[in-house]
Enzyme design. Sequence first.
Site, PDB file in Angstrom:
ATOM      1  CB  ALA A 233       4.914  -0.370  -9.360  1.00 14.80           C
ATOM      2  CE  LYS A 234       2.377   1.118  -1.695  1.00 14.60           C
ATOM      3  NZ  LYS A 234       2.343   2.351  -1.869  1.00 14.60           N
TER       4      LYS A 234
END
Length: 837
Positions: A233-234
């Site tokens: 994720a980011k």
Amino acid sequence: KAAKGQAASFPVLRPTILANLQAVMDGKIENDTLNKLCVLTGLAWQEIDVLRAYRNYFLQLDHHTSRTSVNHALINNPVVTKGLFNYFEARFRPNPAWQKAMLREELALFPTRLQLLKSLQTVADMNEDRILRTLFNLIDSTMRSNFHVRRDLAEYFIAFKVNSLGVIDMPMPKPQYEIYVHAVDMEGIHLRGGKVSRGGIRWSDRLDDFRTEILGLMQTQISKNALIIPTGAKGGFVVKKNGGKLDFRAAGKQAYLKLMHGLLDLTDNLLDGEIIPPPNLVTYDDPDPYLVVAADKGTAAFSDIANGVAAEYRFWLGDAFASGGSHGYDHKALGITARGAWECVKRHFREIGKDIQNQAFTVVGIGSMDGDVFGNGMLLSPHTRLLAAFSGQHIFIDPNPSSDGRAFNERKRLFELPGSTWNDYDKSLISEGGGVYARADKDIPISPEVKAWLGLRYKSVDGETLIRALLMAKVDLLWLGGIGTYVKASSEKNEEVGDRNNDNVRINAYELQATIVGEGANLGFTQKARIEFALRGGRINTDAVDNSAGVDTSDHEVNLKILLTGLQKKSVITDYQVLFSAMTDAVCQLVLANNIAQSLCLSLEQCRSLGQTEAYLHIAERLEAAGFLDKAVESFPSNKIILARPTQVLTRPEFAVLLAASKRYLTAQIQQQTQLLHDDCCSHYLQAYFPKKVVQHYPEHLPDHPLAKEIKATMISNKIINQAGISFLNLAAEAEHILDAVSCYLSFDRIFAGDGLRKAIADLDNQVAADVQYKALLQLEKTVAIACQWTLEQGQILRPDPATLTTYQQYLADYREYCKQHPSDLFLEQCQDYQQA
């Protein structure tokens, strides 16, 4: 005044218009063209802001559409615009009469959708029609929104959660979910590769395309996270000035706070094993309580802020929500990311016969000593001869650094000096011809020593020219610890790289003269650059392999805290923090073991693949068909290009991509095999994830961990692929069920005491040649593979339970005794070979 007969009369609109004007004057919304919709549609300022939020999100999706075009489409078609908001309202307004999904669909959504589609037919302009239908699609793909929760609050902003797979024409790769946060002074986004995912939050400076930046980092994170429990994720945010003076640092913290609030506004909670949805929220997705964040560019000191928000929401993860805070692992203090990358660098050197902990080697670096990865990396060996380094501000050159420890000690001093730069370096310690210069300087004198080293003919150069020369310098190691993409492939244009700040200093991979590259930082090379460098004989992995220790440590932090806080709630322990801190060193050793194992796997794959390239290409095709490998996104060449190479080999960067995809695929397959994961014989792999102190004192509580199944699957997948290699997937494909191949491998690995043999071989590091160690390891894996293949061909199904292991270990002991008593010529020849080795 009414517009085209669509607006209500002025007396009716008066309160709405005044409220809109007041919201603009109070700085609650932007003063832009969309405020005309107040008159044209009668929408309140908050309702117009919903459309503004979708407009801004739409522009981040890399469509070739301008803000002006979207504004015109909404303003020129007020009936459709009102219909778009009405559809959003029908989807997300809490209403007891619509509590059941079928009733909401029948009474609200279906008639509103029909009316909106009918009004869309009246749009005359083709481009405006496309824009409006895209906005309709975005609203339709939205699963949650906090609009009706925050509409009348002082802390007003909008967040919505999108099912990315439902968005038409969204650029690849598509996240599984994303949350977009919109406010007058910031915008933010959080992209997730799956339900259980993690990644850092960065403070971006790319106002127009920050989602593009975050998307690329999310894809890297997915590959990097293949060895840990969550997928990638980011997140990121930008600060918008909107006129007036701005305390940028304070504004950044406020923007970060809003992003955290927006994320948790839309996230389920977990209480005593029961999932609790956020109040007054209409949801269209399954329960989704797992959300963790981490630090990234510009947010290294913000973890405590995030954990404060988690405490405010009484979020079940507590201070595990944001790893690395004051009650978590300090990555810079531990130096864990650099230490992990250093293990990969040490392997590169060991393969060319050099022990860098005891032999001198030269380095050019990117970063400064106050940085986590660069600073820690340049202190990991006393024999590091740092010839030059550059940061965003300065260029440091020391053509002949002292070997008496003074240079090392000065680097250590700068590392411990808060906020230090290269300009703080003691100039009296720099060798003849060196110095410290501003990166922006136009006229840097070039000494005879630097001319001789870099091959320059000029008396002076500007900072950008000098940086390019340093990147191309002949050196043992190029160590990346700073932010920026500095090397591309010769086939790539600077515009394709996505790092405009470094366009003027970026070089092509074929210009590199470094022997080895250590990617302590993210995105220092493009993937195509890595491949080009490797094909010319350069030694390089990928950033996802080299600097994975940071995410690995954060993952252990989160899962340890989940376990220990659970024990504290059950009164099994009194203060989880004491126990958590006491296991720091043990966690670091578990993390570094993963860096060692992954870099070793790449080396073994290079040995295995000789003459077998087509077999690996078939695996790549299967992974692509299964959705675990996107060749375009990963810059993985076509079969034709690879087979046209003179040596027909895959490079380490390409193997790194296949390694991550294979692990993700195998983990997903194992998670579906509940029979294996619930079997007591697999508790060994759950225990292997945690420090020994936890396993020794609380073994009965490990199965209660909320992610116990995911931890087992990930540990098994990592073990098998790291040891047996990517080609294990061929064995699994031949088995009737993948579970049979997995359990068969795990059984024979323990029957042959594989872990003990591997440790004995690893203990020979720098005592025997690396290729001799690799030969022994490959022989072990070949033996396990043959045993697995024979067993599967016989239709037998093994499980690594105590009874099976004891029985087969006795068979093995009997076989060894037989071989000693009746040695064959081949057996004697093999024994002699290994004795000589």
